[in-house]
Design a protein around this motif. Structure first.
Motif, PDB file in Angstrom:
ATOM      1  N   GLY A 217      37.158  22.161  28.124  1.00  0.00           N
ATOM      2  CA  GLY A 217      37.802  21.553  29.279  1.00  0.00           C
ATOM      3  C   GLY A 217      38.799  22.440  29.978  1.00  0.00           C
ATOM      4  N   GLY A 218      38.751  23.751  29.723  1.00  0.00           N
ATOM      5  CA  GLY A 218      39.668  24.671  30.387  1.00  0.00           C
ATOM      6  C   GLY A 218      39.462  24.679  31.891  1.00  0.00           C
ATOM      7  N   ARG A 219      40.540  24.898  32.616  1.00  0.00           N
ATOM      8  CA  ARG A 219      40.479  24.837  34.073  1.00  0.00           C
ATOM      9  C   ARG A 219      40.802  26.171  34.735  1.00  0.00           C
ATOM     10  N   TRP A 220      41.959  26.775  34.415  1.00  0.00           N
ATOM     11  CA  TRP A 220      42.415  27.962  35.134  1.00  0.00           C
ATOM     12  C   TRP A 220      42.028  29.249  34.417  1.00  0.00           C
ATOM     13  N   ILE A 221      41.398  30.154  35.143  1.00  0.00           N
ATOM     14  CA  ILE A 221      41.100  31.507  34.666  1.00  0.00           C
ATOM     15  C   ILE A 221      41.897  32.470  35.543  1.00  0.00           C
ATOM     16  N   ASP A 222      42.815  33.213  34.919  1.00  0.00           N
ATOM     17  CA  ASP A 222      43.707  34.107  35.652  1.00  0.00           C
ATOM     18  C   ASP A 222      43.302  35.555  35.422  1.00  0.00           C
ATOM     19  N   THR A 223      43.156  36.313  36.503  1.00  0.00           N
ATOM     20  CA  THR A 223      42.795  37.727  36.396  1.00  0.00           C
ATOM     21  C   THR A 223      43.495  38.492  37.514  1.00  0.00           C
ATOM     22  N   ALA A 224      43.053  39.719  37.779  1.00  0.00           N
ATOM     23  CA  ALA A 224      43.603  40.525  38.874  1.00  0.00           C
ATOM     24  C   ALA A 224      42.585  41.581  39.239  1.00  0.00           C
ATOM     25  N   ASN A 225      42.639  42.042  40.478  1.00  0.00           N
ATOM     26  CA  ASN A 225      41.652  43.035  40.915  1.00  0.00           C
ATOM     27  C   ASN A 225      41.822  44.371  40.201  1.00  0.00           C
ATOM     28  N   CYS A 226      42.993  44.639  39.644  1.00  0.00           N
ATOM     29  CA  CYS A 226      43.234  45.938  38.997  1.00  0.00           C
ATOM     30  C   CYS A 226      42.902  45.944  37.512  1.00  0.00           C
ATOM     31  N   TYR A 227      42.557  44.804  36.917  1.00  0.00           N
ATOM     32  CA  TYR A 227      42.287  44.748  35.471  1.00  0.00           C
ATOM     33  C   TYR A 227      40.915  45.333  35.165  1.00  0.00           C
ATOM     34  N   SER A 228      40.820  46.277  34.217  1.00  0.00           N
ATOM     35  CA  SER A 228      41.950  46.996  33.646  1.00  0.00           C
ATOM     36  C   SER A 228      41.700  48.485  33.861  1.00  0.00           C
ATOM     37  N   PHE A 229      42.214  49.002  34.966  1.00  0.00           N
ATOM     38  CA  PHE A 229      41.921  50.389  35.359  1.00  0.00           C
ATOM     39  C   PHE A 229      42.364  51.394  34.310  1.00  0.00           C
ATOM     40  N   TRP A 230      43.403  51.078  33.535  1.00  0.00           N
ATOM     41  CA  TRP A 230      43.942  52.024  32.565  1.00  0.00           C
ATOM     42  C   TRP A 230      43.084  52.101  31.302  1.00  0.00           C
ATOM     43  N   LEU A 231      42.116  51.202  31.147  1.00  0.00           N
ATOM     44  CA  LEU A 231      41.252  51.197  29.971  1.00  0.00           C
ATOM     45  C   LEU A 231      39.844  51.701  30.276  1.00  0.00           C
TER      46      LEU A 231
ATOM     47  N   PRO B  44      37.160  54.567  31.951  1.00  0.00           N
ATOM     48  CA  PRO B  44      37.090  55.990  32.320  1.00  0.00           C
ATOM     49  C   PRO B  44      37.104  56.225  33.824  1.00  0.00           C
ATOM     50  N   SER B  45      36.665  55.234  34.601  1.00  0.00           N
ATOM     51  CA  SER B  45      36.648  55.404  36.057  1.00  0.00           C
ATOM     52  C   SER B  45      38.045  55.479  36.636  1.00  0.00           C
ATOM     53  N   GLY B  46      39.017  54.916  35.914  1.00  0.00           N
ATOM     54  CA  GLY B  46      40.383  54.887  36.419  1.00  0.00           C
ATOM     55  C   GLY B  46      40.597  53.890  37.532  1.00  0.00           C
ATOM     56  N   VAL B  47      39.612  53.024  37.773  1.00  0.00           N
ATOM     57  CA  VAL B  47      39.701  52.008  38.820  1.00  0.00           C
ATOM     58  C   VAL B  47      39.429  50.652  38.192  1.00  0.00           C
ATOM     59  N   GLY B  48      40.101  49.617  38.659  1.00  0.00           N
ATOM     60  CA  GLY B  48      39.950  48.286  38.092  1.00  0.00           C
ATOM     61  C   GLY B  48      38.729  47.552  38.593  1.00  0.00           C
ATOM     62  N   GLY B  49      38.744  46.226  38.390  1.00  0.00           N
ATOM     63  CA  GLY B  49      37.655  45.374  38.819  1.00  0.00           C
ATOM     64  C   GLY B  49      36.773  44.901  37.683  1.00  0.00           C
ATOM     65  N   GLN B  50      36.975  45.415  36.460  1.00  0.00           N
ATOM     66  CA  GLN B  50      36.095  45.076  35.356  1.00  0.00           C
ATOM     67  C   GLN B  50      36.202  43.594  34.975  1.00  0.00           C
ATOM     68  N   SER B  51      37.421  43.068  34.924  1.00  0.00           N
ATOM     69  CA  SER B  51      37.603  41.672  34.541  1.00  0.00           C
ATOM     70  C   SER B  51      36.981  40.729  35.569  1.00  0.00           C
ATOM     71  N   GLU B  52      37.259  40.962  36.840  1.00  0.00           N
ATOM     72  CA  GLU B  52      36.666  40.119  37.876  1.00  0.00           C
ATOM     73  C   GLU B  52      35.139  40.175  37.819  1.00  0.00           C
ATOM     74  N   THR B  53      34.583  41.346  37.553  1.00  0.00           N
ATOM     75  CA  THR B  53      33.132  41.499  37.508  1.00  0.00           C
ATOM     76  C   THR B  53      32.521  40.670  36.385  1.00  0.00           C
ATOM     77  N   VAL B  54      33.117  40.718  35.201  1.00  0.00           N
ATOM     78  CA  VAL B  54      32.607  39.932  34.074  1.00  0.00           C
ATOM     79  C   VAL B  54      32.707  38.438  34.370  1.00  0.00           C
TER      80      VAL B  54
END
Length: 303
Positions: free
Chosen positions: A23-37, A39-49
């Motif tokens: 019954g979870g409702r809110w999923i919180d992310t950001a466009n930069c997550y997680s560029f530091w993890l 190799p591309s050095g650019v975020g977007g991985q969390s939003e993509t998944v």
């Protein structure tokens, strides 16, 4: 935050399935997550998944709400913070559409300014966020890591411009607090203060969301000791009270912290990051815990 990087896509989707099933409702992310993890050095991985999960689960989008942010995405891989996107109108217009594309959805339920950008006039930033709402791309707006006075000025500007303003403030907040005046090693983190708590309490319709609400597992995991800046007498006293209440309720320390946050004045929306199903279940079960007035008094007394 770690979905698609430290937490692989399969595990991330399994966690999202369990989240929705409970019954979870809110999923919180950001466009930069997680560029530091990555190799591309650019975020977007969390939003993509998250977007892949939404696309693979017909009907689930109507059962969950999506929260994401703009401000910290590097514009040059490997060069952060000097190349971090700001909060100019062109950045916001582009970023909101890029987030929608990665999330594979037609709207963002709560769109945040991830941090302040004092190099851009606040009027420009507020107008661009308002435009995202008027264009139907975002339904609601929030400000993360902003001073309370800055949020209030932005809300006043929004009223003057006749656009939607911020109705949520996101800050770092938990039961334990660092030493007063400490400079946090986590660049960009802004702590909730007595002033920001009073601001949220006093402003109808304003919410406080708290990140790092469980201090990276430090309440319950011996392998995650508290950072040095939490080493002060107030921490010792508060941990003793926390242990007492946890023993009385049969709950974990994490669950008592979450109940303390959600049941306080103001009530706080805690953001919880998980990488295992048992962590997710622990957080959900915490929502059933109700602290007595006397237990809350004991928790609030040590400082």
């Amino acid at each position: 935050m770690d979905f698609g990087t430290r937490v692989d896509a399969r595990t991330s989707m399994e966690l999202l399935d369990r989240f929705a099933d409970r019954g979870g409702r809110w999923i919180d992310t950001a466009n930069c997550y997680s560029f530091w993890l990555d190799p591309s050095g650019v975020g977007g991985q969390s939003e993509t998944v998250i977007g892949d999960w939404l696309a693979a689960r017909p009907g689930v989008r109507d059962r969950v709400l999506i929260s994401t942010k703009v401000r910290h995405q590097p514009t040059v891989p490997g060069r952060w913070p000097e190349s971090a996107e700001g909060l100019s109108a062109p950045v916001i217009r582009r970023a909101v559409r890029e987030s929608l594309e990665r999330l594979r959805t037609d709207r963002i339920d709560l769109y945040w300014a991830h941090a302040e950008d004092r190099e851009v006039p606040l009027e420009e930033t507020v107008a661009a966020f308002g435009e995202a709402v008027s264009d139907g791309l975002a339904l609601r707006l929030g400000a993360s890591n902003h001073a309370a006075w800055r949020v209030e000025r932005g809300r006043a500007i929004a009223r003057e411009l006749g656009v939607t303003g911020w109705t949520a403030l996101q800050l770092r907040h938990s039961y334990l607090q660092p030493r007063p005046g400490v400079v946090l090693p986590e660049s960009g983190h802004r702590l909730a203060t007595a002033e920001s708590l009073d601001y949220v309490r006093s402003e109808p319709g304003m919410e406080l969301w708290a990140y790092s609400s469980l201090l990276w597992g430090s309440y319950t995991r011996p392998d995650r000791p508290l950072p040095e800046h939490y080493d002060h007498p107030g921490t010792t006293r508060r941990l003793a009270a926390l242990a007492e209440v946890a023993a009385e309720t049969g709950a974990t320390a994490n669950q008592v912290v979450l109940a303390w946050l959600t049941g306080g004045d103001p009530s706080v929306v805690p953001i919880v990051g998980v990488s295992r199903a048992e962590q997710l279940d622990e957080a959900f079960d915490a929502m059933e815990l109700r602290l007595t007035d006397e237990q809350r008094r004991r928790l609030d007394e040590p400082a």
